[in-house]
Scaffold this motif. Structure first.
Motif, PDB file in Angstrom:
ATOM      1  N   LEU A   8       6.773 -73.620  32.427  1.00  0.00           N
ATOM      2  CA  LEU A   8       7.502 -74.564  33.280  1.00  0.00           C
ATOM      3  C   LEU A   8       6.907 -75.962  33.196  1.00  0.00           C
ATOM      4  CD1 LEU A   8       8.250 -72.642  36.597  1.00  0.00           C
ATOM      5  CD2 LEU A   8       9.856 -73.366  34.858  1.00  0.00           C
ATOM      6  N   LEU A   9       5.575 -76.032  33.318  1.00  0.00           N
ATOM      7  CA  LEU A   9       4.921 -77.339  33.301  1.00  0.00           C
ATOM      8  C   LEU A   9       4.992 -77.894  31.888  1.00  0.00           C
ATOM      9  CD1 LEU A   9       1.868 -76.290  35.434  1.00  0.00           C
ATOM     10  CD2 LEU A   9       3.866 -77.554  36.190  1.00  0.00           C
ATOM     11  N   PHE A  10       5.199 -79.187  31.789  1.00  0.00           N
ATOM     12  CA  PHE A  10       5.376 -79.767  30.460  1.00  0.00           C
ATOM     13  C   PHE A  10       4.708 -81.128  30.412  1.00  0.00           C
ATOM     14  CE2 PHE A  10       7.604 -81.476  26.810  1.00  0.00           C
ATOM     15  CZ  PHE A  10       7.634 -80.377  25.979  1.00  0.00           C
ATOM     16  N   HIS A  11       3.387 -81.097  30.398  1.00  0.00           N
ATOM     17  CA  HIS A  11       2.640 -82.337  30.264  1.00  0.00           C
ATOM     18  C   HIS A  11       1.368 -81.995  29.503  1.00  0.00           C
ATOM     19  CE1 HIS A  11       0.508 -85.976  31.060  1.00  0.00           C
ATOM     20  NE2 HIS A  11       1.533 -86.491  31.684  1.00  0.00           N
ATOM     21  N   PRO A  12       1.068 -82.707  28.430  1.00  0.00           N
ATOM     22  CA  PRO A  12      -0.083 -82.311  27.619  1.00  0.00           C
ATOM     23  C   PRO A  12      -1.370 -82.191  28.435  1.00  0.00           C
ATOM     24  CG  PRO A  12       0.832 -84.430  26.904  1.00  0.00           C
ATOM     25  CD  PRO A  12       1.797 -83.832  27.845  1.00  0.00           C
ATOM     26  N   ALA A  13      -1.601 -83.120  29.362  1.00  0.00           N
ATOM     27  CA  ALA A  13      -2.863 -83.088  30.102  1.00  0.00           C
ATOM     28  C   ALA A  13      -2.920 -81.863  31.013  1.00  0.00           C
ATOM     29  CB  ALA A  13      -3.018 -84.366  30.915  1.00  0.00           C
ATOM     30  N   VAL A  14      -1.791 -81.568  31.694  1.00  0.00           N
ATOM     31  CA  VAL A  14      -1.756 -80.407  32.590  1.00  0.00           C
ATOM     32  C   VAL A  14      -1.968 -79.126  31.802  1.00  0.00           C
ATOM     33  CG1 VAL A  14      -0.286 -79.118  34.158  1.00  0.00           C
ATOM     34  CG2 VAL A  14      -0.223 -81.612  34.181  1.00  0.00           C
ATOM     35  N   LEU A  15      -1.288 -79.030  30.647  1.00  0.00           N
ATOM     36  CA  LEU A  15      -1.403 -77.819  29.847  1.00  0.00           C
ATOM     37  C   LEU A  15      -2.792 -77.682  29.245  1.00  0.00           C
ATOM     38  CD1 LEU A  15       2.110 -77.899  28.200  1.00  0.00           C
ATOM     39  CD2 LEU A  15       1.297 -76.311  29.911  1.00  0.00           C
ATOM     40  N   LEU A  16      -3.403 -78.821  28.917  1.00  0.00           N
ATOM     41  CA  LEU A  16      -4.767 -78.754  28.399  1.00  0.00           C
ATOM     42  C   LEU A  16      -5.735 -78.275  29.476  1.00  0.00           C
ATOM     43  CD1 LEU A  16      -5.195 -81.840  26.046  1.00  0.00           C
ATOM     44  CD2 LEU A  16      -5.395 -79.431  25.459  1.00  0.00           C
ATOM     45  N   ALA A  17      -5.475 -78.677  30.726  1.00  0.00           N
ATOM     46  CA  ALA A  17      -6.317 -78.189  31.826  1.00  0.00           C
ATOM     47  C   ALA A  17      -6.208 -76.670  31.916  1.00  0.00           C
ATOM     48  CB  ALA A  17      -5.887 -78.839  33.139  1.00  0.00           C
ATOM     49  N   GLY A  18      -4.969 -76.145  31.806  1.00  0.00           N
ATOM     50  CA  GLY A  18      -4.776 -74.699  31.823  1.00  0.00           C
ATOM     51  C   GLY A  18      -5.459 -74.029  30.646  1.00  0.00           C
ATOM     52  N   TRP A  19      -5.385 -74.698  29.484  1.00  0.00           N
ATOM     53  CA  TRP A  19      -5.990 -74.134  28.282  1.00  0.00           C
ATOM     54  C   TRP A  19      -7.501 -74.034  28.444  1.00  0.00           C
ATOM     55  CZ3 TRP A  19      -9.051 -76.691  24.418  1.00  0.00           C
ATOM     56  CH2 TRP A  19      -9.337 -75.885  23.315  1.00  0.00           C
ATOM     57  N   LEU A  20      -8.081 -75.080  29.043  1.00  0.00           N
ATOM     58  CA  LEU A  20      -9.520 -75.079  29.307  1.00  0.00           C
ATOM     59  C   LEU A  20      -9.887 -73.877  30.181  1.00  0.00           C
ATOM     60  CD1 LEU A  20     -11.856 -77.031  28.640  1.00  0.00           C
ATOM     61  CD2 LEU A  20     -11.631 -77.898  30.963  1.00  0.00           C
ATOM     62  N   GLY A  21      -9.057 -73.641  31.210  1.00  0.00           N
ATOM     63  CA  GLY A  21      -9.290 -72.486  32.070  1.00  0.00           C
ATOM     64  C   GLY A  21      -9.204 -71.188  31.294  1.00  0.00           C
ATOM     65  N   SER A  77       0.021 -89.420  37.164  1.00  0.00           N
ATOM     66  CA  SER A  77       0.167 -89.861  38.549  1.00  0.00           C
ATOM     67  C   SER A  77      -0.691 -88.956  39.430  1.00  0.00           C
ATOM     68  CB  SER A  77       1.632 -89.781  38.966  1.00  0.00           C
ATOM     69  OG  SER A  77       1.993 -88.431  39.127  1.00  0.00           O
ATOM     70  N   GLY A  78      -0.813 -89.328  40.699  1.00  0.00           N
ATOM     71  CA  GLY A  78      -1.621 -88.509  41.612  1.00  0.00           C
ATOM     72  C   GLY A  78      -1.123 -87.078  41.667  1.00  0.00           C
ATOM     73  N   GLY A  79       0.210 -86.920  41.747  1.00  0.00           N
ATOM     74  CA  GLY A  79       0.799 -85.589  41.813  1.00  0.00           C
ATOM     75  C   GLY A  79       0.518 -84.785  40.563  1.00  0.00           C
ATOM     76  N   ASP A  80       0.603 -85.451  39.410  1.00  0.00           N
ATOM     77  CA  ASP A  80       0.308 -84.769  38.146  1.00  0.00           C
ATOM     78  C   ASP A  80      -1.124 -84.256  38.138  1.00  0.00           C
ATOM     79  OD1 ASP A  80       2.804 -85.245  37.169  1.00  0.00           O
ATOM     80  OD2 ASP A  80       2.254 -87.071  36.092  1.00  0.00           O
ATOM     81  N   ARG A  81      -2.024 -85.100  38.617  1.00  0.00           N
ATOM     82  CA  ARG A  81      -3.436 -84.712  38.636  1.00  0.00           C
ATOM     83  C   ARG A  81      -3.638 -83.488  39.515  1.00  0.00           C
ATOM     84  NH1 ARG A  81      -5.878 -90.367  39.361  1.00  0.00           N
ATOM     85  NH2 ARG A  81      -5.139 -91.118  37.346  1.00  0.00           N
ATOM     86  N   LEU A  82      -2.945 -83.505  40.650  1.00  0.00           N
ATOM     87  CA  LEU A  82      -3.059 -82.377  41.579  1.00  0.00           C
ATOM     88  C   LEU A  82      -2.552 -81.090  40.908  1.00  0.00           C
ATOM     89  CD1 LEU A  82      -4.063 -82.302  44.481  1.00  0.00           C
ATOM     90  CD2 LEU A  82      -1.685 -82.202  45.216  1.00  0.00           C
ATOM     91  N   VAL A  83      -1.391 -81.214  40.256  1.00  0.00           N
ATOM     92  CA  VAL A  83      -0.821 -80.041  39.586  1.00  0.00           C
ATOM     93  C   VAL A  83      -1.765 -79.531  38.509  1.00  0.00           C
ATOM     94  CG1 VAL A  83       1.015 -79.321  38.016  1.00  0.00           C
ATOM     95  CG2 VAL A  83       1.584 -80.516  40.101  1.00  0.00           C
ATOM     96  N   ALA A  84      -2.354 -80.448  37.743  1.00  0.00           N
ATOM     97  CA  ALA A  84      -3.294 -80.041  36.691  1.00  0.00           C
ATOM     98  C   ALA A  84      -4.479 -79.306  37.305  1.00  0.00           C
ATOM     99  CB  ALA A  84      -3.771 -81.259  35.908  1.00  0.00           C
ATOM    100  N   ALA A  85      -5.000 -79.843  38.410  1.00  0.00           N
ATOM    101  CA  ALA A  85      -6.159 -79.218  39.049  1.00  0.00           C
ATOM    102  C   ALA A  85      -5.792 -77.834  39.570  1.00  0.00           C
ATOM    103  CB  ALA A  85      -6.663 -80.097  40.184  1.00  0.00           C
ATOM    104  N   VAL A  86      -4.621 -77.717  40.212  1.00  0.00           N
ATOM    105  CA  VAL A  86      -4.231 -76.427  40.781  1.00  0.00           C
ATOM    106  C   VAL A  86      -3.976 -75.408  39.666  1.00  0.00           C
ATOM    107  CG1 VAL A  86      -2.532 -75.222  42.188  1.00  0.00           C
ATOM    108  CG2 VAL A  86      -3.311 -77.470  42.862  1.00  0.00           C
ATOM    109  N   TYR A  87      -3.394 -75.857  38.565  1.00  0.00           N
ATOM    110  CA  TYR A  87      -3.141 -74.933  37.462  1.00  0.00           C
ATOM    111  C   TYR A  87      -4.464 -74.428  36.889  1.00  0.00           C
ATOM    112  CZ  TYR A  87      -0.981 -72.865  33.339  1.00  0.00           C
ATOM    113  OH  TYR A  87      -0.564 -71.994  32.366  1.00  0.00           O
TER     114      TYR A  87
END
Lengths: 248, 297
Positions: B28-41, B262-272
């Motif tokens: 669902l999520l489609f942002h390289p930074a967010v997905l990279l955060a998930g990948w790191l996890g 954005s702030g929201g993106d950062r939050l989503v990345a952190a939560v993911y």
């Protein structure tokens, strides 16, 4: 029996919620979920049909062996050519000998199980769908019609499935491109890019079904009679046993 | 091995929810930074579970698949405002390059997560989960999984023996190799079918199908499972809300927006990221408990 109902209920509610999420995602331009959900839902009728009937242990073990053989069959060919695998061949032969339902089961289970070793991912349901359908159609077509068990018709059927399999696996990307681009040319380009791989797969099916199809069918047919499993037609005892004599 | 420890000691329902959610949000999520955060996890999960041994084995096929996705997308899709260059008369747009790269990261993330799936959701847990829903199908799948190592061993034996007859998949032309491979499989099939007949009869003799199915391993839903499930649900609903409000998504078409978060993106990345590493909390807890219990030595 009393514990069965809640499990179905829970699964049904979860499926409905997930479908809702997928539709919502599709409206926002993300088609990845809806494809997976629809493919999973399409398996339900096959699974229900399989579960409903009383099964002997022999039948289940037989299906498990065939699925395991299909999965292991990738190993000796892994070094030859990418895409040159006999999985479709094993699945089609199983469908021919044991019928459509068994063919679907062997195809779906071998996709699920071989991916335990080769890597699970979002493509697993699609592979289950494609191989399951290959086995199912093989059973529908050839289980009771001796013509389709002959070398050439069977090989032609295999070539068709070589391409069909690739086309089904492309559907994820097609959905994605379509929701983005709405252009037929991109989709045509996508299918054209896949053609060499599909061609290798079709060639593998042609080779295996053409060269080894009849021998494998004879072998499986022998075990079918020996097991006394998965036969619910009087076809074999009745008139047309000619090809059995011919092949074994 | 190590079934009763850490992440792997969690109830199968928690494990399947974790993987279903991890994959769903990964798609669902489609942002390289967010997905990279998930990948790191996911990489951390691999390291915690088996020191990334399986991940290393998968690295080459995974990376090659990702490179293909990255290259194919700009070659096929020509949508987008910013044309980078022309290949012949084919425009290569910045947007489709960005889309392909994000898609590749998405794939990388999901694949890395699923490497741990095999370690956590063992066949026994799979059977436990699906035996009540689909008893026969689950049994077939489970038996096939169990047969594979045995069949591989047999195939090895057959390869060795048949080599003395000149039937080998490592020498000769393509046709010869393919023919040899199929002959090996034919022998394997005959051997295994014969043997399976005995298995089936012994199942029958032990009363298969005479009554309600029972399972040897029964998993208890413990307090830690409840806590883990609640935490996953909380993180999941936070992610879903963020996604519904449009965070964690990169607008690629018609013109690529800035990659800045954005702030929201950062939050989503952190939560993911938190969602993916959540079960590792139990891994850490059990490891420290083990160390504490061995303190005197």
């Amino acid at each position: 029996m009393k514990s069965r109902l809640p499990a179905w209920l829970v699964a049904g509610v979860l499926a409905a919620l997930y479908l809702g999420l997928a539709v919502f995602a599709l409206k926002r331009g993300n088609s990845l979920l809806i494809g997976v959900v629809l493919v999973l839902l399409s398996m339900i009728p096959f699974l229900l049909r399989f579960e409903r009937r009383e099964r002997q242990a022999r039948e289940l073990v037989l299906l498990a062996v065939l699925a395991a053989i299909a999965s292991v069959s990738r190993i000796p060919f892994a070094a030859l050519l990418p895409g040159f695998t006999p999985v479709t061949f094993v699945v089609i032969v199983s469908g021919v000998v044991f019928g459509a339902e068994a063919g679907w089961m062997v195809g779906a289970v071998s996709a699920l199980v071989s991916n335990l070793f080769l890597g699970q991912g979002p493509w697993t349901p699609w592979q289950m769908f494609a191989w399951g359908l290959a086995g199912y159609t093989a059973g529908l077509l050839a289980h009771r019609r001796p013509f389709w068990r002959r070398r050439m018709p069977l090989a032609a059927f295999g070539v068709c499935w070589g391409f069909l399999y690739g086309w089904i696996m492309n559907l994820t990307l097609v959905l994605d491109f379509w929701t983005r681009d709405h252009s037929w040319s991109a989709i045509a380009a996508l299918y054209a890019a896949g053609l060499p791989f599909d061609g290798v797969h079709a060639g593998a099916n042609l080779f295996f079904l053409g060269v080894f199809g009849p021998a494998w069918i004879a072998l499986l047919e022998r075990y079918r009679r020996k097991y006394g499993a998965l036969q619910r037609t009087l076809w074999e005892e009745g008139g047309d046993a000619s090809w059995v004599h011919r092949n074994g | 091995m190590r079934e009763g420890f850490g992440f792997r000691s969690l109830h199968p329902i928690v494990a399947i929810v974790y993987y279903a959610g991890g994959m769903t949000f990964g798609m669902l999520l489609f942002h390289p930074a967010v997905l990279l955060a998930g990948w790191l996890g996911a990489v951390l999960a691999n390291v915690a579970l088996d020191r990334a041994a399986s991940l290393r084995r998968w690295a080459v096929p995974m990376l090659s698949g990702i490179v293909i996705v990255m290259i194919v997308n700009p070659l096929i899709s020509h949508r987008g405002r910013t044309v980078l260059t022309y290949l012949g008369d084919m425009p290569i747009t910045l947007e489709s390059v960005a889309y392909g790269a994000t898609m590749a990261i998405m794939l990388l993330n999901v694949l890395t997560l699923f490497v741990t799936y095999r370690l956590v959701l063992t066949e026994q847990k799979f059977l436990y989960l699906f035996a009540r829903l689909l008893p026969k199908t689950a049994l077939v799948a489970m038996m096939a999984t169990g047969l594979i190592p045995r069949l591989r061993r047999r195939l090895g034996d057959l390869t060795l023996v048949q080599r003395t007859r000149g039937i080998t998949v490592t020498e000769g032309g393509l046709a010869h190799r393919a023919r040899s491979g199929a002959r090996l499989l034919h022998s394997l099939l005959a051997w295994s079918l014969e043997d399976a007949l005995q298995t089936a009869d012994s199942m029958q003799a032990r009363g298969y199908g005479t009554g309600e199915r029972s399972a040897y391993v029964s998993y208890r839903f413990r307090a830690r499972d409840g806590i883990a499930l609640a935490a996953l649900a909380a993180a999941g609903s936070a992610l879903l809300t963020g996604w519904a409000y449009g965070y964690g998504l990169l607008a690629v078409y018609p013109r690529l927006e800035t990659l800045a978060l954005s702030g929201g993106d950062r939050l989503v990345a952190a939560v993911y990221f938190i969602y993916i590493v959540l079960p590792l909390g139990w891994e850490w807890r059990d490891r420290s408990a083990w160390r504490a219990s061995n303190w005197s030595r």
